[in-house]
Design an enzyme around this catalytic site. Structure first.
Site: not given
Length: 620
Positions: A244, A535
């Site tokens: 916590h 590419g």
């Protein structure tokens, strides 16, 4: 308060539970309560029912462990808050009325959980239900645990797993497993069974040494609508904190993963630590590497490997290893390690099948860093090695390559900073990796002095070592340029090689859609877009190609008779630098930056900047 993706702050726990149930046909909500139950409650008639729970914010704990072979039901509180007595009692009544032979509550050792589950237990017993409670405390953080005892953290999940596997309707079997696994409040079950005080003390003392957990955090967590529970400096980590955000035992400078794991295991097993886990060479354990919520899976894998390696070095056998998010603390970036000493019977219980959605479906077997590797595939015969260069030409090549490498290493941080605008920020790392690979290659053998052989060899190095899209694009460029230079000499050949490299970078994958041209930016007539193979970018797309294309245009002057190569090269570098700066104002048409609004791309393209810097280093 930190940003949270919730619908409402007040309803976030209810919404999370409702979402879990909506996506899992094996779960049901208990009307009027934040309680998750198995959908087949009739199957528990005559058998022991297992209930657990606690505050929300620890997901998948605990509702993720509801299912056949694990929990019968879970009671969820608000975020980091214990569930109410009323909801816990409603869950007990629901399973009792379904015909459970007995009900065991598995509770983490936190004051609120003990109080609320304990009060519900007393009220249920007053109604005639046969209910028992086991409180789990597995935290190894504190050298001298206080009055409250060890906190219950991720080790609770293992209790969820092994108790159901043993619960076949017999309280005697449950007590036997509880003797092994549970902590102090198991004394109540032992006392009710008629055990003596001495026996209770002996069993509880043994149980405290069976399972242990320790957490490590790099960041705090925050309840929705609230500020972070604590603060850590950029260079700090905290050891032994709770789930916590409760304080741990030590803050320290951030350590590498292997050192951090070693520190955790040393603390967990330190005999001077009253809450330590006794671990000796030859022991067999189940290891849980638990993500506290915000750690990346990459980091978690590194920690897991380090934990297995560290335990093996101590002579510990890791019978099973579970890696993932089991009990979290909202978005806390951190990890906990849980170790449970096991024998063959406990391993069998860990391996038992379950339908609980959060329990990993793993192939049963030990964890080890010493697995035999799959043999590498046989490579085709390699081409004959190019003759290493000698003489003044070779020395000049080495000097140029060293300048290029030094330039890229020096600008690593700048390229990373430029690249962050496109999202990943790794352009500098990628180019530094290329520089280091070239330096290592030059240390292994002198580079060839012949231009075609040199570019081809550099292409191989970058394709193998650089990685990323840049590595492929540089590899394509150099490979095509090398092919263009074979059997040729003279200044004009370099201009042709530059064009060949750029053309290779522009090609697109067959059948794929090439990048679209931004409006208003024409395709240069000198390099028509011919879709062939790879590419897909073009000048004007705000990529490394912009600098290369500008330089290639200047290099075309090399084809003119009487051109001064040094002057042409200087003009090419200036053109490349100007083109790199011009990308600051371009709309990205290819690459990762094409997904970013142009208004957010306020810096020049890092790939174009890198190319201009490389060309400048060549000319020096």
């Amino acid at each position: 308060a930190p940003k949270k993706l919730v619908t409402t702050v007040s309803g976030c726990a209810d919404d999370a539970v409702a979402g879990l149930v909506a996506c899992n046909p094996g779960l049901r909500l208990l009307q009027g309560h934040r309680v998750v139950l198995r959908s087949d409650l009739s199957a528990i008639r005559g058998r022991v029912a297992l209930l657990s729970g606690g505050g929300s914010g620890h997901e998948p704990a605990h509702a993720g462990y509801v299912g056949k072979g694990m929990l019968t039901g879970v009671v969820a509180g608000a975020v980091f808050a214990s569930p109410s007595v009323g909801s816990i009692l409603a869950a007990i009544r629901a399973v009792a009325q379904a015909g459970a032979a007995g009900i065991l509550l598995i509770v983490k050792n936190y004051t609120g959980d003990r109080l609320n589950f304990g009060m519900a237990l007393e009220r249920a017993r007053a109604e005639g239900a046969d209910v028992r409670m086991v409180v789990v405390g597995d935290d190894c953080a504190f050298a001298t645990p206080g009055k409250a005892g060890r906190r219950g953290i991720c080790g609770t999940v293992l209790i969820h797993k092994v108790l159901p596997a043993a619960s076949v309707g017999s309280w005697g079997i449950l007590r036997g497993v509880a003797h092994l696994l549970c902590l102090r409040q198991v004394a109540g079950a032992l006392a009710e069974a008629g055990a003596s005080l001495d026996e209770i003390e002996k069993k509880v003392t043994a149980a405290t040494k069976v399972v242990g957990t320790l957490g490590l955090s790099l960041s705090p967590c925050s309840i929705p609508g609230s500020k972070p529970s604590f603060q850590l400096a950029e260079d700090e980590m905290e050891l032994g904190l709770g789930i916590h955000g409760e304080a741990g035992v030590r803050r320290m400078k951030v350590l590498p993963a292997d050192k951090a794991v070693e520190t955790m295991l040393n603390h967990m097993t330190d005999p001077s630590n009253a809450s330590h886990l006794s671990l000796s060479p030859g022991s067999s354990v189940v290891l849980v590497v638990n993500n506290l919520g915000g750690l990346s899976c990459l980091e978690l894998g590194i920690v897991a490997g380090a934990a297995v390696r560290c335990l093996e070095n101590r002579g510990i056998r890791i019978a099973r290893a579970l890696v993932g998010s089991f009990m979290t603390a909202l978005e806390m970036a951190g990890v906990s390690l849980t170790l449970m000493l096991v024998d063959e019977e406990l391993v069998r219980l860990v391996d038992a099948k379950t339908t609980a959605m959060a329990w990993p479906n793993l192939l049963a077997g030990p964890a080890t860093t010493r697995r035999e590797e799959v043999p590498a595939p046989t490579e085709p015969p390699k081409k004959a090695q190019d003759e290493p260069g000698t003489g003044p030409g070779a020395a000049r090549v080495q000097r140029v390559l060293q300048r290029v490498c030094s330039t890229l290493l020096d600008m690593q941080d700048r390229l990373n900073e430029l690249d962050r605008g496109a999202g990943d920020g790794d352009c500098g790392h990628t180019h530094a990796r290329a520089a280091q690979a070239i330096q290592e290659w030059m240390r292994s053998r002198p580079p060839p002095a012949a231009p075609a052989q040199l570019l081809s060899a550099l292409a191989d190095v970058l394709l193998e070592q650089m990685g990323g899209s840049s590595g492929v694009l540089y590899g394509l460029f150099l490979t095509a340029a090398a092919q263009s230079l074979r059997g040729r000499s003279g200044s004009a050949a370099w201009a042709d090689a530059m064009d060949a490299g750029i053309e290779a970078m522009q090609r697109s994958v067959p059948g794929a859609v090439g990048s679209q041209r931004p409006l208003g930016i024409p395709v240069p007539p000198e390099l028509p877009r011919v879709p062939h193979r790879y590419g897909g970018a073009a000048p004007g797309d705000r990529t490394m190609l912009d600098s290369l294309f500008a330089a290639s245009q200047a290099l075309h002057s090399l084809r003119s008779p009487g051109a001064d190569p040094l002057q042409v090269l200087a003009a090419a570098v200036q053109s490349a630098e100007a083109a790199a700066e011009a990308t600051r104002h371009m709309e990205a048409g290819a690459g990762r930056a094409s997904y970013i609004r142009s208004s957010r791309l306020e810096q020049p393209d890092p790939g174009a900047v890198a190319v201009a810097a490389v060309l400048g280093a060549v000319l020096k």
